[in-house]
Design an enzyme around this catalytic site. Structure first.
Site, short mmCIF file in Angstrom:
data_model
loop_
_atom_site.label_atom_id
_atom_site.label_comp_id
_atom_site.label_asym_id
_atom_site.label_seq_id
_atom_site.Cartn_x
_atom_site.Cartn_y
_atom_site.Cartn_z
N ASP A 1 7.69 -0.60 -2.10
CA ASP A 1 6.52 -1.46 -2.25
C ASP A 1 6.44 -1.98 -3.68
O ASP A 1 6.39 -1.19 -4.63
CB ASP A 1 5.25 -0.66 -1.91
CG ASP A 1 4.05 -1.56 -1.63
OD1 ASP A 1 4.11 -2.75 -1.99
OD2 ASP A 1 3.06 -1.07 -1.06
N GLU B 1 6.75 -5.57 0.77
CA GLU B 1 6.90 -4.23 1.34
C GLU B 1 8.12 -4.18 2.26
O GLU B 1 8.33 -5.06 3.09
CB GLU B 1 5.64 -3.87 2.11
CG GLU B 1 5.57 -2.47 2.65
CD GLU B 1 4.27 -2.23 3.40
OE1 GLU B 1 4.00 -1.06 3.72
OE2 GLU B 1 3.53 -3.21 3.67
#
Length: 406
Positions: A11, A106
């Protein structure tokens, strides 16, 4: 003997803010807000320095500036963020055989079996360092045997760090954390659990699954399993570029530009609604034309990630104008969105107001309750389009809507 799964979750930390800091180093270690500049703008992203003041994404910019008056406010640029997202995607793609792009910032990767050759944690660490070195952006990761635990681990590792959860240690890792850390627990479910005295994941671990089901229905079992570190959601490989599309074959071949534009607008509006309903964004749009002689042509364009009608409709109209040059009767037109990733269309509202965000939310709530055709653009009433829907195109403002009478 079946190999123990090794699932990596990556992330990019405060992605929009990090990109702005890369481009403008003077913003480092300073409170930063990214979003609409006006008082009715929306916070799309905020730096960690602002969060201690109670600022969070999705908040009205006016409120955020009152809470943190020292913050630098920047209008977001979706084109720039999409560019850096794609750069990171290419790095991961060059190193990992199977990965999923879950959103603009992500990623998941299946590293199962790589420990035999490299060691999964070592490989993940080297991949993270390469992303930082090549992109100049901070990124965190969690590594465990499934997607849910890895995602939670990433959250605990932040900012700009990494965390390994050894196989068999999932329950111990999760136990002291807030139940809000479990993916799919939103504000409403959290309040329900608080009403039961449930604050930590450990409490769910000690509850029988039947109790969770009696309170939360079928979602209760899923939450109970996730609290125990159990998850079998597979990686969806990024090369399977999912798409959604719509086509319309006319009863009679036509060259009526009013009808053609109305049809394209209606299809685009419908597909954009489907994106938002599925919490998806598209990065590639295309238009198809089939002429009366059955020759078929398509034209596509890469665009910044979006699911907003007022961005997609003008792009589809532009592609159609570029594509239609034979002056023959048209038999079929189609619209396709591909390169889909997870994400909320709020990232497109950097220069729009809370009113527009509220409008999209209100329109989608009406459609969710009464059906997709229950609300439409006023400019599309009067002609013929997909699904028997009445509409026409007259160049009216794209955000003018009318409620359809049943």
């Amino acid at each position: 003997m079946e190999k123990t799964k090794a699932i990596l979750h990556l992330d990019l930390d405060t992605f929009f803010v990090s990109v702005e800091r890369k481009l403008h180093p003077e913003l480092n270690n300073r409170p930063v807000l990214v979003g609409g500049l006006g008082d009715r703008g929306v916070v799309a992203a905020c730096s960690y320095e602002t969060r201690r003041y109670g600022v969070h994404s999705g908040m009205a910019m006016k409120v955020a500036r009152q809470l943190c008056p020292a913050a630098t406010v920047i209008k977001g640029e979706t084109v720039t963020y999409s560019k850096y997202s794609n750069e990171v995607t290419e790095i991961i793609k060059s190193k990992v055989p199977a990965f999923e792009k879950a959103s603009i910032d992500e990623f998941y990767a299946d590293l199962t079996g790589m420990d035999k050759f490299f060691g999964t944690y070592r490989f993940a660490s080297e991949l993270r360092q390469e992303i930082i070195r090549e992109s100049g952006l901070p990124i965190s990761f969690g590594l465990s045997r499934n997607k849910v635990v890895s995602k939670i681990a990433t959250g605990e590792a932040k900012p700009n760090n990494q965390l390994l959860i050894e196989s068999g240690n999932e329950r111990n890792f999760l136990a002291p954390l807030s139940v809000r850390k479990i993916p799919m627990i939103g504000a409403k479910t959290f309040q329900t659990l608080l009403g039961l005295g449930v604050r930590e994941i450990k409490t769910i671990q000690e509850m029988p699954v039947e109790m969770m089901e009696s309170v939360l229905g079928k979602n209760g079992r899923t939450i109970w399993k996730r609290a125990h570190g159990i998850d079998d959601i597979p990686i969806i490989p990024f090369h399977e570029r999912k798409s959604i599309s719509a086509e319309r074959t006319f009863h009679r071949d036509t060259i009526d530009m009013v009808q053609l534009n109305a049809t394209l607008t209606a299809m685009t509006e419908s597909l954009a609604y489907q994106l938002r309903r599925g919490n998806k964004l598209t990065s590639n749009v295309s238009v198809k034309i089939r002429y009366s002689d059955f020759n078929t042509y398509t034209k596509q364009a890469s665009i910044p990630y979006t699911s907003a009608d007022h961005i997609l409709i003008p792009k589809i109209e532009e592609l159609f104008r570029q594509l239609y040059n034979r002056r023959l009767l048209i038999r079929l037109v189609g619209v396709k969105f591909s390169g889909l990733v997870g994400g909320h269309y709020q990232i497109n509202l950097f220069d729009d107001s809370q009113e527009m965000l509220d409008l999209y939310n209100s329109i989608d709530r009406i459609r969710n309750r009464f059906g997709e055709d229950s609300v439409m653009r006023a400019s599309t009433i009067g002609g013929t389009s997909i699904g028997g829907r009445a509409n026409s195109f007259d160049g009216a403002p794209p955000m003018l809507y009318a409620h359809r009478q049943s």
